[in-house]
Design a protein around this motif. Structure first.
Motif, PDB file in Angstrom:
ATOM      1  N   VAL A 164       7.151 -26.151 -60.360  1.00  0.00           N
ATOM      2  CA  VAL A 164       6.098 -26.048 -59.351  1.00  0.00           C
ATOM      3  C   VAL A 164       6.716 -25.736 -57.996  1.00  0.00           C
ATOM      4  CG1 VAL A 164       4.655 -27.712 -60.589  1.00  0.00           C
ATOM      5  CG2 VAL A 164       6.126 -28.501 -58.740  1.00  0.00           C
ATOM      6  N   PRO A 171       7.936 -31.399 -59.593  1.00  0.00           N
ATOM      7  CA  PRO A 171       6.823 -31.491 -60.543  1.00  0.00           C
ATOM      8  C   PRO A 171       6.528 -32.934 -60.928  1.00  0.00           C
ATOM      9  CG  PRO A 171       8.807 -30.706 -61.644  1.00  0.00           C
ATOM     10  CD  PRO A 171       9.122 -30.755 -60.181  1.00  0.00           C
ATOM     11  N   MET A 195      -0.871 -30.694 -52.992  1.00  0.00           N
ATOM     12  CA  MET A 195       0.121 -31.402 -53.788  1.00  0.00           C
ATOM     13  C   MET A 195       0.418 -32.749 -53.146  1.00  0.00           C
ATOM     14  SD  MET A 195       3.791 -29.709 -52.792  1.00  0.00           S
ATOM     15  CE  MET A 195       3.518 -28.300 -53.845  1.00  0.00           C
ATOM     16  N   ASP A 198       0.153 -31.890 -58.599  1.00  0.00           N
ATOM     17  CA  ASP A 198       0.928 -30.667 -58.405  1.00  0.00           C
ATOM     18  C   ASP A 198       0.078 -29.506 -57.911  1.00  0.00           C
ATOM     19  OD1 ASP A 198       3.268 -31.845 -59.288  1.00  0.00           O
ATOM     20  OD2 ASP A 198       2.978 -31.220 -61.369  1.00  0.00           O
ATOM     21  N   ALA A 199      -1.183 -29.468 -58.320  1.00  0.00           N
ATOM     22  CA  ALA A 199      -1.978 -28.265 -58.054  1.00  0.00           C
ATOM     23  C   ALA A 199      -3.464 -28.602 -58.034  1.00  0.00           C
ATOM     24  CB  ALA A 199      -1.684 -27.198 -59.109  1.00  0.00           C
TER      25      ALA A 199
END
Length: 629
Positions: A139, A144, A483, A524-525
Motif C-alpha cells: 500500500v 499495510p 489511511m 489502508d484504503a
C-alpha cells in the motif's frame, strides 16, 4: 549544556572538567546541527515538516553519547563492515528490521551511518534515521495494516555501503527509488541525510584534531559514567527494593478480530549491596504471542540495547523536580542500569522472521506505559498516567491535475496527568516532531483543513486532568482514500491513583450527517469521495488522582477555555456550571450535593488503575488482576 548530568560520576576523574563541558556541549551542538540540516533540506513532508527523524552520535565502542534525541544502532554496520575496512567518505545504509540488531522497527525507517576518522582510524559515528514516505510494499506509505509478512511491507535493505569517497552507489539508489511510489522525495531525503551526517562527521573530527583522541575519549567515558552515576543516585534511589508486575495491551493487529495483545513487565529493583551496584531488571515473560498482523517489534537483539534506551526516559519522571527531569540526558550510561530479560522466540517482542512489523508502535509505545505503570506500583503512584502520542493518519490518491499524492502525518495526543500537574495537550513523543501546518497541507494536497483544535473532554478526569488530544477536520476536494495506523480506539489511556481513563482515538466520516460512519483505526484504503468530511480525534491522556478532588475553580477554568464541556464538568468532576457561555461559574451548593452523591454511589475499593470501558469489552471484566496494589 553546562551541568547536564555531568556531575558526580567516577569516570569524570580521568577527564579535564573544563574540557568535559566543552565536549559535551559540542556533541549536543553537532547533533542539533545535523538535525537542522536535514530539516532544512529534506523533501518529504514526513521528514522535513513533521520532523519524524532523529540523529545521534556514537563512539568507536558503539556507545551512544548524546541524549537530547535518540537514534538507531551502529552495531549492524560494524557487524557486516569491520571498522578496519572503513575509509573516509564511506556512508552506510540499512532499513532491514531483522538485521538491524533491534535498532530499526519498520521498513520506512531508513538509517544512514557515517564513520568519523582521526589519525587514520575510526573514532566515532554520526547517524540519522527517519520515517520516509514510501519504500514500496502493498500500500502507499509502506504500512499495510493487514500485512501477514514483512515481504508485503516494502523493500528490505540489509547494511550496505551507500556512498564512498568517489560518490554514491548509483545502482543501489536506482533500485531503491524504482521500488518507491515517491522516488523523487526518497532520493532527496537520502541525499539530505547523507550530506548532514557527513557534515556532522567533519565537525566531530575537528574536535579530535583540536584536543587529541585520548583527551576526547576520556570525556566520552566520563559522559557515560556520569550518566550511570546520576541515574543510580537520583532515580534508582527512589525505587524501593522489591518486585512488581503490570501489563497493558494492544487492541488489534489488523488481521485477527480485536483482542488483548499482552505486554507485561515484571520489575525487580536489586539491592544496593550488589557488587556492581543497584539495577533494574525488566522481565518481559508473560508478553503475548507473536501477532499475525504487523504489530510485532524485534527487541531481543544486542541484549535489548535499543529498547533499554527507548524505555529509560520514563525513569526521569522520578527526578526531584520537573526542571531536573528536563536536565537528565539518556545515553549509553543507562544501559548498565537496566537488565532486559526476553521470553523465547515467538512473542510480540521476539518475533520470528518474516513476521510483519510496520505497526510496531502499538508495542513500543505501550511498553513506555507498562514501565510507567509498574513503576507507579513501586513508588505509590508518583508517576504520570498513560499517554498515546503516535498514530499515522493520511489521505492519498490523484489530484485534479492527475498527479499522484500521498499525505501522512503523525498526530500526537494528550499526555497523562501527573502527581503535581495536569497533562500537556497534543504532545508528540518524537523529539521536535509536529503536525503538518494547515497552510502547507492545503497548498500541496487536495483537501481543506476546516478545523484543527483541541478535542473537548478527551483528557482523562482526575485531580490532575489528562492532556487533550487533537480534533482535526478535513474536507476532500477530490476523490481519495483515507489511511490510518492507530491503536487506542477501543482501549483508553489509563488513569492512575483514582484518575480516570482518557477518551480513545476516533475517526468519523461525514460527522453529524445522516451518512455518518466510523472508520477503522487500522485502515489502508477507506474511500472518501470529493466533498467528504473526515474528523480525527486523537487520544486524551489519563487522569491522576480522584477527579472529585479537583479544585472547583480549575474545572471552571477548563470550561472557560473550552477544554471541558459543561456536561463533562458535571459527569466527570461533579461540578455544576451556571452562567452565560462566555462567563461560566460554579453553583457551589449544587456542586457539593452532586459530589456527595457521586461519592456515595461508588463501589469500594477501586483498582489503582482505570482502563476505561473498552477494557471490559475485550476482557469481559472491569479490571485486570495486576491493576490492584
Amino acid at each position: 549544556m553546562g551541568g547536564r548530568t555531568l556531575t558526580g560520576g567516577a569516570g569524570a576523574a580521568s577527564a579535564d572538567p573544563v574540557l568535559l563541558e566543552i565536549i559535551a556541549g559540542s556533541l549536543a551542538s553537532i547533533e542539533k546541527e545535523v538535525e537542522t540540516a536535514i530539516g532544512r533540506t529534506a523533501r518529504s513532508p514526513m521528514v522535513r515538516d513533521a520532523h519524524d527523524f532523529r540523529a545521534g552520535i556514537h563512539d568507536r565502542l558503539l556507545r551512544k553519547l548524546t541524549g537530547r534525541s535518540y537514534s538507531s544502532l551502529v552495531h549492524p554496520i560494524v557487524r557486516d563492515f569491520p571498522i578496519d575496512t572503513m575509509r573516509p567518505g564511506d556512508v552506510y545504509f540499512h532499513n532491514d528490521v531483522y538485521s538491524s540488531e533491534g535498532g530499526i522497527g519498520h521498513l520506512p525507517d531508513l538509517c544512514v551511518t557515517v564513520p568519523v576518522f582521526h589519525g587514520g582510524g575510526v573514532v566515532a559515528f554520526v547517524q540519522a534515521f527517519g520515517h520516509h514516505d514510501d519504500i514500496g510494499g502493498a500500500v502507499p506509505g509502506s504500512m499495510p495494516s493487514r500485512a501477514t509478512s514483512v515481504f508485503e511491507e516494502g523493500l528490505m535493505v540489509p547494511p550496505i555501503k551507500l556512498r564512498d569517497a568517489s560518490g554514491p552507489n548509483q545502482a543501489v539508489l536506482t533500485i531503491m527509488t524504482r521500488n518507491s511510489r515517491m522516488p523523487e522525495s526518497l532520493a532527496a531525503d537520502l541525499d539530505s541525510e547523507c550530506a548532514a551526517c557527513l557534515m556532522g562527521a567533519r565537525r566531530l573530527g575537528e574536535l579530535f584534531d583540536r584536543y587529541g583522541q585520548d583527551a576526547v575519549e576520556a570525556c566520552f567515558d566520563a559522559i557515560i559514567a556520569n550518566t550511570t552515576a546520576t541515574f543510580r543516585r537520583e532515580i534508582l534511589a527512589k525505587i524501593p527494593e522489591g518486585t512488581w508486575t503490570w501489563e497493558d495491551y494492544a487492541e488489534h493487529d489488523g488481521v485477527d478480530p480485536p483482542k488483548l495483545h499482552v505486554q507485561r513487565i515484571t520489575l525487580t529493583r536489586t539491592s544496593d549491596d550488589d557488587p556492581q551496584g543497584a539495577k533494574l531488571i525488566l522481565d518481559f515473560a508473560g508478553t503475548g504471542p507473536q501477532a499475525k498482523g504487523p504489530i510485532n517489534h524485534c527487541a531481543n537483539y544486542a541484549d535489548g540495547n535499543f529498547l533499554a534506551k527507548w524505555l529509560a526516559p520514563i525513569l526521569r519522571n522520578l527526578a526531584d523536580t520537573p526542571e531536573r527531569m528536563a536536565e537528565l540526558d539518556v545515553n549509553e550510561g543507562v544501559v548498565d542500569l537496566l537488565e532486559l530479560r526476553f521470553p523465547p522466540p515467538g512473542t510480540l517482542l521476539t518475533p520470528v522472521f518474516p513476521a510483519p512489523t510496520n505497526a510496531r508502535t502499538f508495542v513500543i509505545l505501550r511498553l513506555l506505559g507498562v514501565l510507567a505503570g509498574v513503576l507507579a506500583k513501586a513508588v505509590g503512584g508518583r508517576m504520570p498516567a498513560d499517554q498515546e502520542t503516535i498514530r499515522y493518519t493520511g489521505v492519498y490518491g490523484t489530484d485534479a491535475a492527475g498527479e499522484s499524492y500521498l499525505m501522512r502525518e503523525v498526530l500526537g495526543g494528550g499526555s497523562g496527568g501527573r502527581y503535581y500537574a495536569d497533562g500537556e495537550d497534543t504532545i508528540h513523543v518524537v523529539p521536535d516532531s509536529r503536525n503538518l501546518p494547515a497552510e502547507f497541507s492545503e497548498a500541496r494536497f487536495p483537501f481543506l483543513v476546516e478545523r484543527l483544535g483541541l478535542a473537548v473532554d478527551s483528557g482523562g478526569p482526575g485531580r490532575f486532568r489528562g492532556g487533550l488530544g487533537y480534533e482535526k477536520v478535513i474536507r476532500m476536494l477530490t476523490d481519495g482514500y483515507f489511511m490510518s495506523i492507530a491503536d487506542r480506539s477501543i482501549l483508553s489511556c489509563w488513569g492512575v491513583n483514582g484518575g480516570k481513563a482518557g477518551r480513545p482515538f476516533e475517526v468519523t466520516i461525514n460527522p453529524n450527517h445522516e451518512q455518518q460512519k466510523f472508520a477503522d483505526a487500522l485502515a489502508d484504503a477507506e474511500f472518501v469521495p470529493a466533498g467528504t468530511l473526515i474528523r480525527i480525534r486523537t487520544t486524551g491522556g489519563g487522569g491522576w488522582g480522584d477527579p472529585l478532588d479537583r479544585p472547583v475553580e480549575s474545572v471552571v477554568r477548563d470550561v472557560a477555555l473550552g477544554k471541558v464541556s459543561r456536561l463533562g464538568a458535571a459527569n466527570d468532576y461533579g461540578v455544576v456550571i451556571t452562567g452565560p457561555g462566555d462567563e461560566p461559574a460554579a453553583d457551589l451548593r449544587e456542586t457539593d450535593l452532586l459530589r456527595m452523591k457521586v461519592r456515595g454511589q461508588r463501589q469500594r475499593p477501586e483498582p489503582f488503575f482505570d482502563r476505561g470501558p473498552g477494557y471490559c469489552r475485550l476482557a469481559g471484566v472491569a479490571c485486570a488482576e495486576v491493576d490492584w496494589l
